[in-house]
Write a protein that holds these residues in place. Structure first.
Motif, PDB file in Angstrom:
ATOM      1  N   ARG A   1      14.230  -2.993  12.715  1.00  0.00           N
ATOM      2  CA  ARG A   1      13.916  -1.677  12.166  1.00  0.00           C
ATOM      3  C   ARG A   1      12.514  -1.676  11.575  1.00  0.00           C
ATOM      4  O   ARG A   1      12.073  -2.674  11.000  1.00  0.00           O
ATOM      5  CB  ARG A   1      14.929  -1.313  11.071  1.00  0.00           C
ATOM      6  N   LEU A   2      11.867  -0.541  11.683  1.00  0.00           N
ATOM      7  CA  LEU A   2      10.548  -0.360  11.098  1.00  0.00           C
ATOM      8  C   LEU A   2      10.632   0.780  10.088  1.00  0.00           C
ATOM      9  O   LEU A   2      11.078   1.894  10.418  1.00  0.00           O
ATOM     10  CB  LEU A   2       9.527  -0.029  12.183  1.00  0.00           C
ATOM     11  N   PHE A   3      10.223   0.484   8.856  1.00  0.00           N
ATOM     12  CA  PHE A   3      10.254   1.458   7.776  1.00  0.00           C
ATOM     13  C   PHE A   3       8.842   1.877   7.409  1.00  0.00           C
ATOM     14  O   PHE A   3       7.908   1.066   7.447  1.00  0.00           O
ATOM     15  CB  PHE A   3      10.942   0.875   6.529  1.00  0.00           C
ATOM     16  N   LEU A   4       8.703   3.119   7.005  1.00  0.00           N
ATOM     17  CA  LEU A   4       7.447   3.637   6.480  1.00  0.00           C
ATOM     18  C   LEU A   4       7.635   3.944   5.010  1.00  0.00           C
ATOM     19  O   LEU A   4       8.512   4.722   4.637  1.00  0.00           O
ATOM     20  CB  LEU A   4       7.040   4.910   7.233  1.00  0.00           C
ATOM     21  N   ARG A   5       6.817   3.307   4.183  1.00  0.00           N
ATOM     22  CA  ARG A   5       6.916   3.520   2.746  1.00  0.00           C
ATOM     23  C   ARG A   5       6.282   4.855   2.370  1.00  0.00           C
ATOM     24  O   ARG A   5       5.181   5.178   2.801  1.00  0.00           O
ATOM     25  CB  ARG A   5       6.211   2.388   2.006  1.00  0.00           C
TER      26      ARG A   5
ATOM     27  N   GLN B 171       0.839  -1.189   0.000  1.00  0.00           N
ATOM     28  CA  GLN B 171       0.000   0.000   0.000  1.00  0.00           C
ATOM     29  C   GLN B 171       0.881   1.248   0.000  1.00  0.00           C
ATOM     30  O   GLN B 171       2.067   1.190   0.333  1.00  0.00           O
ATOM     31  CB  GLN B 171      -0.912   0.009   1.230  1.00  0.00           C
ATOM     32  N   SER B 172       0.319   2.376  -0.349  1.00  0.00           N
ATOM     33  CA  SER B 172       1.128   3.579  -0.556  1.00  0.00           C
ATOM     34  C   SER B 172       1.912   3.984   0.682  1.00  0.00           C
ATOM     35  O   SER B 172       3.026   4.497   0.580  1.00  0.00           O
ATOM     36  CB  SER B 172       0.240   4.740  -1.018  1.00  0.00           C
ATOM     37  N   GLN B 173       1.348   3.749   1.869  1.00  0.00           N
ATOM     38  CA  GLN B 173       2.056   4.072   3.103  1.00  0.00           C
ATOM     39  C   GLN B 173       2.196   2.836   3.982  1.00  0.00           C
ATOM     40  O   GLN B 173       1.993   2.891   5.202  1.00  0.00           O
ATOM     41  CB  GLN B 173       1.347   5.204   3.833  1.00  0.00           C
ATOM     42  N   ALA B 174       2.597   1.754   3.367  1.00  0.00           N
ATOM     43  CA  ALA B 174       2.801   0.505   4.096  1.00  0.00           C
ATOM     44  C   ALA B 174       3.939   0.648   5.107  1.00  0.00           C
ATOM     45  O   ALA B 174       4.834   1.483   4.959  1.00  0.00           O
ATOM     46  CB  ALA B 174       3.115  -0.618   3.119  1.00  0.00           C
TER      47      ALA B 174
END
Length: 210
Positions: A201-205, A165-168
């Protein structure tokens, strides 16, 4: 490496060698405190309780209603924790048939109806997705075997096959000493910590610009 308890009783599958077992505990949500079996096999390295607790504190407002993908499932700890905390669905992918069998059994015990279990390597499964024609995920867990160089190709395929999704949000767990390379440019590092030999780590797309 897997955590083994040499004092645990092993169970013998029919017509097969002894297979030692261990267990995990779900730490939050509707199944909080439930203990579930999984096979103690080489390379199966469950995410430690304290790491899971930190991760799901980070994600507490993002998990409810999320469509999730759990790659390199192993014990299923991450995906099961997400389901317990209100995820809409989880797709579990692991190459080991014995792991997937046990996961299906655990899901039956929990009476979980919103999960899919796939027996396949994560790379093969992603490569077989049809670009732009698949479900898109809100949250992805990536916890590959250590020292196999799998993070970069997995991340690349998630973008190439348009599975996000766009902000996965994307969680990546690696050995602590690994320099993390090959992350897509539109993935913004949101949180990170280390615990012993593990870095997480946690990334925000960020949406791609046309």
């Amino acid at each position: 490496m897997p955590r083994r308890n040499n004092n645990q009783r092993a169970r013998r599958p029919q017509n097969g060698p002894e297979l030692s077992r261990t267990s995990l505990r779900i730490i939050g949500g509707q199944w909080r405190g439930r203990k579930l079996d999984f096979p103690a096999i080489e390379g199966l390295r469950p995410t430690p309780d304290r790491v899971r607790e930190t991760l799901f504190n980070w994600l507490q407002t993002d998990v409810p209603g999320a469509q999730c993908l759990d790659l390199f499932t192993g014990s299923g700890a991450l995906g099961l924790e997400a389901l317990s905390r209100g995820a809409a669905s989880v797709t579990f992918v692991d190459r080991a048939p014995e792991v997937v069998r046990q996961l299906r059994s655990n899901l039956n015990v929990l009476k979980a109806q919103n999960a899919e279990c796939v027996t396949a390597s994560a790379l093969d499964w992603l490569e077989q997705r049809k670009t732009g024609e698949e479900a898109r995920y809100d949250l992805v867990f990536i916890d590959p075997p250590f020292r196999k160089g799998m993070v970069a190709p997995i991340c690349t395929l998630l973008e190439q096959r348009q599975l996000l999704q766009s902000q996965a949000m994307i969680y990546i767990e690696t050995e602590a000493e690994l320099p993390l390379e090959g992350i897509p440019e539109n993935w913004q590092l949101h949180r990170e910590k280390k615990a012993g030999q593990v870095a997480y780590r946690l990334f925000l797309r960020q949406p791609l610009l046309d």
